[in-house]
Scaffold this active site. Structure first.
Site, PDB file in Angstrom:
ATOM      1  N   ASN A  12      46.034 -28.350 -37.254  1.00 42.27           N
ATOM      2  CA  ASN A  12      45.973 -26.930 -36.873  1.00 42.27           C
ATOM      3  C   ASN A  12      44.832 -26.778 -35.860  1.00 42.27           C
ATOM      4  O   ASN A  12      43.664 -26.781 -36.241  1.00 42.27           O
ATOM      5  CB  ASN A  12      45.710 -26.078 -38.117  1.00 42.27           C
ATOM      6  CG  ASN A  12      45.527 -24.611 -37.763  1.00 42.27           C
ATOM      7  OD1 ASN A  12      45.806 -24.189 -36.637  1.00 42.27           O
ATOM      8  ND2 ASN A  12      45.054 -23.826 -38.724  1.00 42.27           N
ATOM      9  N   TRP A  13      45.222 -26.646 -34.609  1.00 45.71           N
ATOM     10  CA  TRP A  13      44.194 -26.551 -33.549  1.00 45.71           C
ATOM     11  C   TRP A  13      43.568 -25.154 -33.474  1.00 45.71           C
ATOM     12  O   TRP A  13      42.637 -24.933 -32.705  1.00 45.71           O
ATOM     13  CB  TRP A  13      44.819 -26.902 -32.185  1.00 45.71           C
ATOM     14  CG  TRP A  13      45.018 -28.371 -31.972  1.00 45.71           C
ATOM     15  CD1 TRP A  13      44.783 -29.388 -32.870  1.00 45.71           C
ATOM     16  CD2 TRP A  13      45.490 -28.997 -30.775  1.00 45.71           C
ATOM     17  NE1 TRP A  13      45.091 -30.593 -32.302  1.00 45.71           N
ATOM     18  CE2 TRP A  13      45.521 -30.389 -31.013  1.00 45.71           C
ATOM     19  CE3 TRP A  13      45.903 -28.530 -29.528  1.00 45.71           C
ATOM     20  CZ2 TRP A  13      45.938 -31.308 -30.047  1.00 45.71           C
ATOM     21  CZ3 TRP A  13      46.321 -29.438 -28.567  1.00 45.71           C
ATOM     22  CH2 TRP A  13      46.331 -30.817 -28.826  1.00 45.71           C
ATOM     23  N   LYS A  14      44.117 -24.211 -34.201  1.00 46.22           N
ATOM     24  CA  LYS A  14      43.600 -22.835 -34.194  1.00 46.22           C
ATOM     25  C   LYS A  14      43.506 -22.322 -32.751  1.00 46.22           C
ATOM     26  O   LYS A  14      44.359 -22.652 -31.940  1.00 46.22           O
ATOM     27  CB  LYS A  14      42.254 -22.770 -34.919  1.00 46.22           C
ATOM     28  CG  LYS A  14      42.308 -23.447 -36.282  1.00 46.22           C
ATOM     29  CD  LYS A  14      41.133 -23.128 -37.146  1.00 46.22           C
ATOM     30  CE  LYS A  14      41.224 -23.932 -38.441  1.00 46.22           C
ATOM     31  NZ  LYS A  14      40.331 -23.475 -39.471  1.00 46.22           N
ATOM     32  N   HIS A  96      48.427 -18.609 -43.046  1.00 46.40           N
ATOM     33  CA  HIS A  96      47.093 -19.228 -43.030  1.00 46.40           C
ATOM     34  C   HIS A  96      46.043 -18.216 -43.500  1.00 46.40           C
ATOM     35  O   HIS A  96      46.138 -17.023 -43.197  1.00 46.40           O
ATOM     36  CB  HIS A  96      46.764 -19.723 -41.615  1.00 46.40           C
ATOM     37  CG  HIS A  96      45.576 -20.626 -41.598  1.00 46.40           C
ATOM     38  ND1 HIS A  96      44.291 -20.134 -41.594  1.00 46.40           N
ATOM     39  CD2 HIS A  96      45.470 -21.978 -41.621  1.00 46.40           C
ATOM     40  CE1 HIS A  96      43.444 -21.158 -41.610  1.00 46.40           C
ATOM     41  NE2 HIS A  96      44.132 -22.282 -41.615  1.00 46.40           N
ATOM     42  N   GLU A  98      43.162 -17.563 -42.492  1.00 52.07           N
ATOM     43  CA  GLU A  98      42.482 -16.806 -41.431  1.00 52.07           C
ATOM     44  C   GLU A  98      43.331 -15.603 -41.013  1.00 52.07           C
ATOM     45  O   GLU A  98      42.792 -14.564 -40.628  1.00 52.07           O
ATOM     46  CB  GLU A  98      42.165 -17.737 -40.245  1.00 52.07           C
ATOM     47  CG  GLU A  98      41.011 -18.675 -40.607  1.00 52.07           C
ATOM     48  CD  GLU A  98      40.958 -19.966 -39.821  1.00 52.07           C
ATOM     49  OE1 GLU A  98      41.724 -20.136 -38.851  1.00 52.07           O
ATOM     50  OE2 GLU A  98      40.141 -20.824 -40.196  1.00 52.07           O
ATOM     51  N   GLU A 171      45.154 -24.626 -49.658  1.00 49.95           N
ATOM     52  CA  GLU A 171      43.899 -24.556 -48.903  1.00 49.95           C
ATOM     53  C   GLU A 171      42.951 -23.575 -49.597  1.00 49.95           C
ATOM     54  O   GLU A 171      43.037 -22.362 -49.366  1.00 49.95           O
ATOM     55  CB  GLU A 171      44.168 -24.069 -47.480  1.00 49.95           C
ATOM     56  CG  GLU A 171      45.108 -24.958 -46.699  1.00 49.95           C
ATOM     57  CD  GLU A 171      44.864 -24.849 -45.195  1.00 49.95           C
ATOM     58  OE1 GLU A 171      44.623 -25.891 -44.581  1.00 49.95           O
ATOM     59  OE2 GLU A 171      44.891 -23.732 -44.662  1.00 49.95           O
ATOM     60  N   GLY A 177      36.848 -24.772 -42.977  1.00 43.86           N
ATOM     61  CA  GLY A 177      35.850 -24.664 -41.918  1.00 43.86           C
ATOM     62  C   GLY A 177      34.419 -24.617 -42.420  1.00 43.86           C
ATOM     63  O   GLY A 177      33.505 -24.294 -41.669  1.00 43.86           O
ATOM     64  N   SER A 218      38.493 -28.617 -44.673  1.00 42.51           N
ATOM     65  CA  SER A 218      37.428 -29.524 -44.209  1.00 42.51           C
ATOM     66  C   SER A 218      37.763 -30.996 -44.409  1.00 42.51           C
ATOM     67  O   SER A 218      36.878 -31.809 -44.661  1.00 42.51           O
ATOM     68  CB  SER A 218      36.096 -29.176 -44.885  1.00 42.51           C
ATOM     69  OG  SER A 218      35.699 -27.870 -44.514  1.00 42.51           O
ATOM     70  N   GLY A 239      42.076 -28.883 -39.868  1.00 42.99           N
ATOM     71  CA  GLY A 239      41.654 -27.921 -38.855  1.00 42.99           C
ATOM     72  C   GLY A 239      40.673 -28.552 -37.878  1.00 42.99           C
ATOM     73  O   GLY A 239      41.056 -29.246 -36.940  1.00 42.99           O
ATOM     74  N   GLY A 240      39.382 -28.325 -38.112  1.00 38.07           N
ATOM     75  CA  GLY A 240      38.350 -28.759 -37.163  1.00 38.07           C
ATOM     76  C   GLY A 240      38.478 -30.220 -36.736  1.00 38.07           C
ATOM     77  O   GLY A 240      38.384 -30.542 -35.538  1.00 38.07           O
TER      78      GLY A 240
HETATM   79  C1  PEP Z   1      42.863 -25.164 -41.564  1.00 35.89           C
HETATM   80  O1  PEP Z   1      42.664 -24.499 -40.570  1.00 35.89           O
HETATM   81  O2  PEP Z   1      43.964 -25.130 -42.116  1.00 35.89           O
HETATM   82  C2  PEP Z   1      41.773 -25.980 -42.095  1.00 35.89           C
HETATM   83  C3  PEP Z   1      41.965 -26.628 -43.208  1.00 35.89           C
HETATM   84  O3  PEP Z   1      40.604 -26.011 -41.369  1.00 35.89           O
HETATM   85  P1  PEP Z   1      39.365 -27.016 -41.572  1.00 35.89           P
HETATM   86  O4  PEP Z   1      39.948 -28.410 -41.714  1.00 35.89           O
HETATM   87  O5  PEP Z   1      38.539 -26.860 -40.351  1.00 35.89           O
HETATM   88  O6  PEP Z   1      38.679 -26.622 -42.822  1.00 35.89           O
END
Ligand code: PEP
Length: 267
Positions: A12-14, A96, A98, A171, A177, A218, A239-240
């Site tokens: 997930n590049w957000k 998601h 967010e 999640e 994040g 994360s 994500g990150g």
């Molecule tokens: C996500 O955006 O789904 C996610 C899990 O982000 P991160 O890995 O940065 O926590």
């Protein structure tokens, strides 16, 4: 016997990358993660879908969107329907945290988005997860089970419909994040609870058992092993770390080793 579930690593590049640089990043990640037994998906921003799809054409890496509207068409300025994603994406993240936080997405809305995805042949990566206070109050499982039940009820999908297509990402919101991760064992317990909730919503046991459950929060190359060590967990939504080819290389390498070990154990 229930068929073996695939191992899936979804990125997930957000709100990162641009149409000018996304194709190069996607191609670099694809080259660094070449593993036949792992389903790899990259979900860039909408405006990067076309260049990323082009860059990934011969790589076996699939493309996903990060969101979709819950209506099929109409007067919804600035929105994107499932049908518009045809030819651009095969997967779509839905619900998601967010978006639950920033766009006030409810489980009912998310259920309708699931239905739109399935109608258009998009494979949804449906995100669920509890807040920190809910976990600390011992309510994590009840919260996630309720998210599953409410969205399925609003989706209009009958018992097990979409079972071959839906992927669920557990999640925990406090892990996204933040650099904090859940414990592998807790994530596995939640994955089983999620499959239990699908059955409580009318899915047959086999249909629920076929649904891959990913962990997200994360995940890095250093932390993925703990989750993949759990047979109930079938991969990760990243994500990150998904913007870093070296991290993705480590994550997918571990996923490939897990896929091989599970296949050998199933023989
Ligand atoms: C996500 O955006 O789904 C996610 C899990 O982000 P991160 O890995 O940065 O926590």
């Amino acid at each position: 016997m229930v068929a073996m579930r695939p191992i899936i690593i979804a990125a997930n590049w957000k709100m990162n990358s641009t149409p000018a640089d996304a194709g190069t990043l996607a191609a670099t990640i694809a080259a660094a993660t070449n593993a036949a037994d792992v389903v790899r998906v990259i979900c860039p921003p909408y405006v990067c879908l076309a260049p990323v799809r082009e860059a990934l054409a011969a790589t076996g890496v699939a493309v996903g969107a990060q969101n979709v509207h819950d209506k099929a068409a109409g007067a919804y300025t600035g929105e994107i329907s499932a049908a518009m994603l045809a030819g651009l994406a095969d997967w779509c993240i839905v619900g998601h945290s967010e978006r639950r936080r920033d766009q006030c997405e409810t489980d009912e809305l998310i259920g309708r988005k699931l239905a739109r995805c399935l109608e258009s042949g998009l494979r949804p990566i449906w995100c669920v997860g509890e807040q920190l206070e809910e976990r600390e109050a011992g309510r994590a499982e009840a919260v996630v089970r309720a998210q599953v039940a409410r969205a399925l009820s609003a989706s209009g999908l009958g018992g097990g419909e979409g079972a071959a297509s839906i992927v669920i990402a557990y999640e925990p919101v406090w892990a996204i994040g933040t650099g904090r991760t859940a414990r592998g064992a807790d994530a596995a317990t939640m994955a089983e609870a999620i499959r239990g909730a699908l059955q409580e919503s009318g899915w047959a046991h086999d249909a629920a058992e076929r649904v891959p459950v990913l962990y997200g929060g994360s995940v890095t190359a250093a932390s993925i092993a703990e989750f993949l060590a759990e047979p109930a967990i079938d991969g990760a939504l990243v994500g990150g770390a998904s913007l870093k080819p070296d991290e993705m290389a480590g994550i997918v390498a571990r996923a490939a080793a897990t896929a091989a070990a599970r296949r050998a154990a199933a023989r």
